[in-house]
Design a protein around this motif. Structure first.
Motif, PDB file in Angstrom:
ATOM      1  N   ARG A 204       0.898  -1.232  -0.027  1.00 16.24           N
ATOM      2  CA  ARG A 204       0.001  -0.183  -0.082  1.00 16.24           C
ATOM      3  C   ARG A 204       0.932   1.371  -0.143  1.00 16.24           C
ATOM      4  NH1 ARG A 204      -2.654  -0.427   5.874  1.00 16.24           N
ATOM      5  NH2 ARG A 204      -0.789   0.171   7.208  1.00 16.24           N
ATOM      6  N   GLN A 205       0.210   2.376  -0.500  1.00 14.35           N
ATOM      7  CA  GLN A 205       1.087   3.745  -0.520  1.00 14.35           C
ATOM      8  C   GLN A 205       0.016   4.729  -0.328  1.00 14.35           C
ATOM      9  OE1 GLN A 205       3.294   4.250  -4.188  1.00 14.35           O
ATOM     10  NE2 GLN A 205       4.667   5.804  -3.078  1.00 14.35           N
ATOM     11  N   ALA A 206       0.355   5.492   0.849  1.00 15.91           N
ATOM     12  CA  ALA A 206      -0.646   6.536   1.356  1.00 15.91           C
ATOM     13  C   ALA A 206      -0.094   7.838   0.572  1.00 15.91           C
ATOM     14  CB  ALA A 206      -0.669   6.429   2.743  1.00 15.91           C
ATOM     15  N   PRO A 207      -0.590   8.728   0.501  1.00 14.43           N
ATOM     16  CA  PRO A 207      -0.199   9.949  -0.163  1.00 14.43           C
ATOM     17  C   PRO A 207       0.995  10.687   0.868  1.00 14.43           C
ATOM     18  CG  PRO A 207      -2.465  10.163  -0.136  1.00 14.43           C
ATOM     19  CD  PRO A 207      -2.111   9.062   0.781  1.00 14.43           C
ATOM     20  N   GLY A 208       2.077  10.964  -0.084  1.00  9.81           N
ATOM     21  CA  GLY A 208       3.299  11.346   0.532  1.00  9.81           C
ATOM     22  C   GLY A 208       4.099  10.235   1.304  1.00  9.81           C
ATOM     23  N   LYS A 209       3.785   9.216   1.244  1.00 10.39           N
ATOM     24  CA  LYS A 209       4.541   8.204   2.029  1.00 10.39           C
ATOM     25  C   LYS A 209       5.053   6.944   0.688  1.00 10.39           C
ATOM     26  CE  LYS A 209       2.089   8.412   6.416  1.00 10.39           C
ATOM     27  NZ  LYS A 209       1.547   7.379   7.509  1.00 10.39           N
ATOM     28  N   GLU A 210       6.004   6.323   1.298  1.00 11.30           N
ATOM     29  CA  GLU A 210       6.771   5.315   0.366  1.00 11.30           C
ATOM     30  C   GLU A 210       5.585   4.042   0.636  1.00 11.30           C
ATOM     31  OE1 GLU A 210      11.363   6.175   0.852  1.00 11.30           O
ATOM     32  OE2 GLU A 210      10.493   4.053   1.878  1.00 11.30           O
ATOM     33  N   ARG A 211       5.741   3.427  -0.774  1.00 13.99           N
ATOM     34  CA  ARG A 211       4.880   2.103  -0.648  1.00 13.99           C
ATOM     35  C   ARG A 211       5.468   1.046   0.370  1.00 13.99           C
ATOM     36  NH1 ARG A 211       3.788  -0.416  -6.522  1.00 13.99           N
ATOM     37  NH2 ARG A 211       3.378   1.719  -6.767  1.00 13.99           N
ATOM     38  N   GLU A 212       4.671   0.451   1.084  1.00 11.16           N
ATOM     39  CA  GLU A 212       5.097  -0.451   2.265  1.00 11.16           C
ATOM     40  C   GLU A 212       4.307  -1.833   2.022  1.00 11.16           C
ATOM     41  OE1 GLU A 212       3.981   0.780   6.115  1.00 11.16           O
ATOM     42  OE2 GLU A 212       1.655   0.901   5.563  1.00 11.16           O
ATOM     43  N   GLY A 213       5.143  -2.848   2.445  1.00 10.71           N
ATOM     44  CA  GLY A 213       4.328  -4.255   2.246  1.00 10.71           C
ATOM     45  C   GLY A 213       3.581  -4.450   3.538  1.00 10.71           C
ATOM     46  N   VAL A 214       2.482  -5.112   3.075  1.00 11.91           N
ATOM     47  CA  VAL A 214       1.341  -5.273   4.030  1.00 11.91           C
ATOM     48  C   VAL A 214       1.147  -6.719   4.479  1.00 11.91           C
ATOM     49  CG1 VAL A 214      -1.062  -5.140   4.290  1.00 11.91           C
ATOM     50  CG2 VAL A 214       0.146  -3.361   3.166  1.00 11.91           C
ATOM     51  N   ILE A 215       1.225  -7.610   3.414  1.00  5.99           N
ATOM     52  CA  ILE A 215       0.937  -9.032   3.739  1.00  5.99           C
ATOM     53  C   ILE A 215       1.552  -9.607   2.486  1.00  5.99           C
ATOM     54  CG2 ILE A 215      -1.386  -8.908   2.806  1.00  5.99           C
ATOM     55  CD1 ILE A 215      -1.962 -10.726   5.409  1.00  5.99           C
ATOM     56  N   CYS A 216       1.960 -10.998   2.746  1.00  7.92           N
ATOM     57  CA  CYS A 216       2.390 -11.895   1.682  1.00  7.92           C
ATOM     58  C   CYS A 216       1.925 -13.304   1.726  1.00  7.92           C
ATOM     59  CB  CYS A 216       3.889 -11.530   1.197  1.00  7.92           C
ATOM     60  SG  CYS A 216       5.119 -11.990   2.340  1.00  7.92           S
ATOM     61  N   ILE A 217       2.085 -14.090   0.718  1.00 10.75           N
ATOM     62  CA  ILE A 217       2.032 -15.414   0.812  1.00 10.75           C
ATOM     63  C   ILE A 217       2.921 -16.216  -0.120  1.00 10.75           C
ATOM     64  CG2 ILE A 217      -0.018 -15.665  -0.766  1.00 10.75           C
ATOM     65  CD1 ILE A 217      -1.060 -17.594   1.077  1.00 10.75           C
ATOM     66  N   SER A 218       3.433 -17.218   0.167  1.00 10.40           N
ATOM     67  CA  SER A 218       4.556 -18.059  -0.521  1.00 10.40           C
ATOM     68  C   SER A 218       3.614 -18.904  -1.675  1.00 10.40           C
ATOM     69  CB  SER A 218       5.295 -18.858   0.163  1.00 10.40           C
ATOM     70  OG  SER A 218       4.449 -19.927   0.695  1.00 10.40           O
ATOM     71  N   ARG A 219       4.475 -19.229  -2.677  1.00 18.34           N
ATOM     72  CA  ARG A 219       3.720 -19.715  -3.930  1.00 18.34           C
ATOM     73  C   ARG A 219       3.067 -21.043  -3.432  1.00 18.34           C
ATOM     74  NH1 ARG A 219       8.689 -21.390  -7.759  1.00 18.34           N
ATOM     75  NH2 ARG A 219       7.001 -22.465  -8.652  1.00 18.34           N
ATOM     76  N   TRP A 220       3.313 -21.966  -2.483  1.00 18.22           N
ATOM     77  CA  TRP A 220       2.573 -22.971  -2.020  1.00 18.22           C
ATOM     78  C   TRP A 220       1.491 -22.509  -1.010  1.00 18.22           C
ATOM     79  CZ3 TRP A 220       2.751 -25.564  -6.014  1.00 18.22           C
ATOM     80  CH2 TRP A 220       3.919 -25.520  -6.730  1.00 18.22           C
ATOM     81  N   GLY A 221       1.608 -21.336  -0.354  1.00 15.90           N
ATOM     82  CA  GLY A 221       0.507 -20.967   0.647  1.00 15.90           C
ATOM     83  C   GLY A 221       1.106 -21.502   2.189  1.00 15.90           C
TER      84      GLY A 221
END
Length: 125
Positions: free
Chosen positions: A38-55
């Protein structure tokens, strides 16, 4: 052509929920690690959540632990971001991203190969 399309964003009141979708075309999601950023106005893009290829592996930013979850639907070639207990500080453009080279892991750093165009999430009363 490889493409990611996010949907499901919108305006929601604090404490509410939204489910974002990320649909893939041109490739099979199962073989990719998937991240939401996600990226809010005036801020850098940040990672929120992720999942690996096999879950089997997922990572969460501290700010969303206990509130956000990620899931995959292989039949629909779609990944979902369920967001609960939303706060005004969750307001941002949300992007999904995919990477074919993260084996058994996923990252919250923005080094993914493929990116969607983003969907706006606004949390406000």
């Amino acid at each position: 052509q490889l493409q990611l399309v996010e949907s499901g964003g919108g305006l929601v009141q604090p404490g509410g929920s939204l489910r974002l979708s990320c649909a893939a075309s041109g490739f099979t999601f199962d073989y990719y690690a998937i991240g939401w950023f996600r990226q809010a106005p005036g801020k850098e893009r940040e990672g929120v959540i992720c999942i690996s290829r096999w879950g089997d592996v997922s990572n969460y930013a501290d700010a969303v632990k206990g509130r956000f979850t990620i899931s995959r639907d292989s039949a629909k070639n779609t990944v979902y971001l369920q967001m609960n207990s939303l706060k005004p500080e969750d307001t941002a453009v949300y992007y999904c991203a995919a990477d074919p080279l993260m084996f058994g892991r996923c990252d919250l750093s923005p080094g993914y190969v493929y990116w969607g165009q983003g969907t706006q999430v606004t949390v406000s009363s």
